[in-house]
Write a protein that holds these residues in place. Structure first.
Motif, PDB file in Angstrom:
ATOM      1  N   TYR A 169      34.743  63.378  69.092  1.00 17.14           N
ATOM      2  CA  TYR A 169      34.280  62.651  68.111  1.00 17.14           C
ATOM      3  C   TYR A 169      34.176  61.202  68.267  1.00 17.14           C
ATOM      4  O   TYR A 169      35.232  60.773  68.592  1.00 17.14           O
ATOM      5  CB  TYR A 169      35.127  62.850  66.779  1.00 17.14           C
TER       6      TYR A 169
ATOM      7  N   ILE B 210      34.605  71.056  67.528  1.00 19.32           N
ATOM      8  CA  ILE B 210      34.529  69.837  67.849  1.00 19.32           C
ATOM      9  C   ILE B 210      35.574  69.406  68.948  1.00 19.32           C
ATOM     10  O   ILE B 210      36.787  69.511  69.137  1.00 19.32           O
ATOM     11  CB  ILE B 210      34.899  68.900  66.677  1.00 19.32           C
TER      12      ILE B 210
ATOM     13  N   GLU C  57      32.904  57.785  66.905  1.00 17.35           N
ATOM     14  CA  GLU C  57      32.863  57.068  65.705  1.00 17.35           C
ATOM     15  C   GLU C  57      32.325  55.436  66.139  1.00 17.35           C
ATOM     16  O   GLU C  57      33.287  54.806  66.840  1.00 17.35           O
ATOM     17  CB  GLU C  57      34.127  57.138  64.699  1.00 17.35           C
TER      18      GLU C  57
ATOM     19  N   ASP D 141      28.133  58.335  63.709  1.00 12.12           N
ATOM     20  CA  ASP D 141      29.190  59.210  64.478  1.00 12.12           C
ATOM     21  C   ASP D 141      28.425  60.052  65.388  1.00 12.12           C
ATOM     22  O   ASP D 141      27.307  60.616  64.962  1.00 12.12           O
ATOM     23  CB  ASP D 141      30.022  60.086  63.618  1.00 12.12           C
TER      24      ASP D 141
ATOM     25  N   VAL E  32      28.982  63.575  67.698  1.00 12.24           N
ATOM     26  CA  VAL E  32      30.001  64.657  67.678  1.00 12.24           C
ATOM     27  C   VAL E  32      29.846  65.653  68.639  1.00 12.24           C
ATOM     28  O   VAL E  32      28.644  66.378  68.244  1.00 12.24           O
ATOM     29  CB  VAL E  32      30.457  65.350  66.326  1.00 12.24           C
TER      30      VAL E  32
ATOM     31  N   VAL F 279      30.784  69.955  60.885  1.00 12.24           N
ATOM     32  CA  VAL F 279      31.008  68.331  61.129  1.00 12.24           C
ATOM     33  C   VAL F 279      31.303  67.971  59.624  1.00 12.24           C
ATOM     34  O   VAL F 279      32.109  67.099  59.129  1.00 12.24           O
ATOM     35  CB  VAL F 279      30.111  67.636  61.850  1.00 12.24           C
TER      36      VAL F 279
ATOM     37  N   PHE G 293      39.110  61.800  70.387  1.00 15.71           N
ATOM     38  CA  PHE G 293      38.647  60.999  69.139  1.00 15.71           C
ATOM     39  C   PHE G 293      38.311  59.498  69.673  1.00 15.71           C
ATOM     40  O   PHE G 293      39.502  58.916  69.803  1.00 15.71           O
ATOM     41  CB  PHE G 293      39.629  61.165  68.122  1.00 15.71           C
TER      42      PHE G 293
END
Length: 178
Positions: free
Chosen positions: A164, A161, A166, A152, A154, A57, A82
């Motif tokens: 993700y 990954i 955020e 974050d 992850v 990451v 994401f």
């Protein structure tokens, strides 16, 4: 006097024998004995994870800072989710590369200052998560500088990954002096 000294030594030795040494013994699981007021949606059964996942990451973010978007997404699985502030994507990595390239292309400089990170493994889920805490600062092509504080989360599967997530905190504007 000798009898008192002998009695004191015997008491000290006897007291020392009764104490149990807990150093090196595994901790008992107190969570099984606690009655929580809420039920977690996810597991709370975790242990320290492999730091190689944090490195995956962190290398991703370092390459993003350097403007290397292809390199930044090398650690992503072929299909990825994401999520960010007002943004949600689930799809092929190639499509995400285009989106991230456009966003990073609007910036002249980017820096990240890390507070910390933590890698955790959830044995009942067989999931490895890396959580990061950091400040990101940037300057856009118009010369405007700004910053955000990030946390974050992850999720990695098989060293890639897959999610993700955020989360941001806006920094307050400086108070104007009167």
């Amino acid at each position: 006097m000798k009898q008192i000294l002998l009695l004191a030594i015997i008491c000290i030795v006897f007291a020392g024998c009764k104490q149990t040494n807990t150093a090196g013994q595994p901790k008992t699981d107190t969570t099984a004995k606690l009655s929580y007021p809420f039920k977690p949606k996810y597991s709370i059964n975790w242990e320290k994870g492999d730091e190689k996942n944090a490195l995956i990451v962190l290398n991703c973010l370092k390459k993003y800072v350097d403007g290397d978007i292809k390199g930044a997404t090398e650690g992503f699985a072929d299909t990825v989710t994401f999520m960010a502030d007002n943004f949600s994507f689930t799809g092929k990595k190639d499509s995400l590369v285009k989106i991230i390239s456009q966003m990073r292309g609007d910036l002249v400089t980017v820096s990240k200052e890390f507070e910390s990170w933590m890698t955790t493994y959830y044995p009942d889920k067989k999931d490895t998560w890396v959580t990061l805490w950091y400040m990101e600062k940037w300057t856009d092509k118009r010369g405007k500088t700004d910053s955000l504080y990030y946390t974050d989360d992850v999720l990695l599967k098989n060293g890639k990954i897959v999610l993700y997530d955020e989360k941001i905190r806006h920094n307050p504007a400086p108070v104007a002096k009167m």
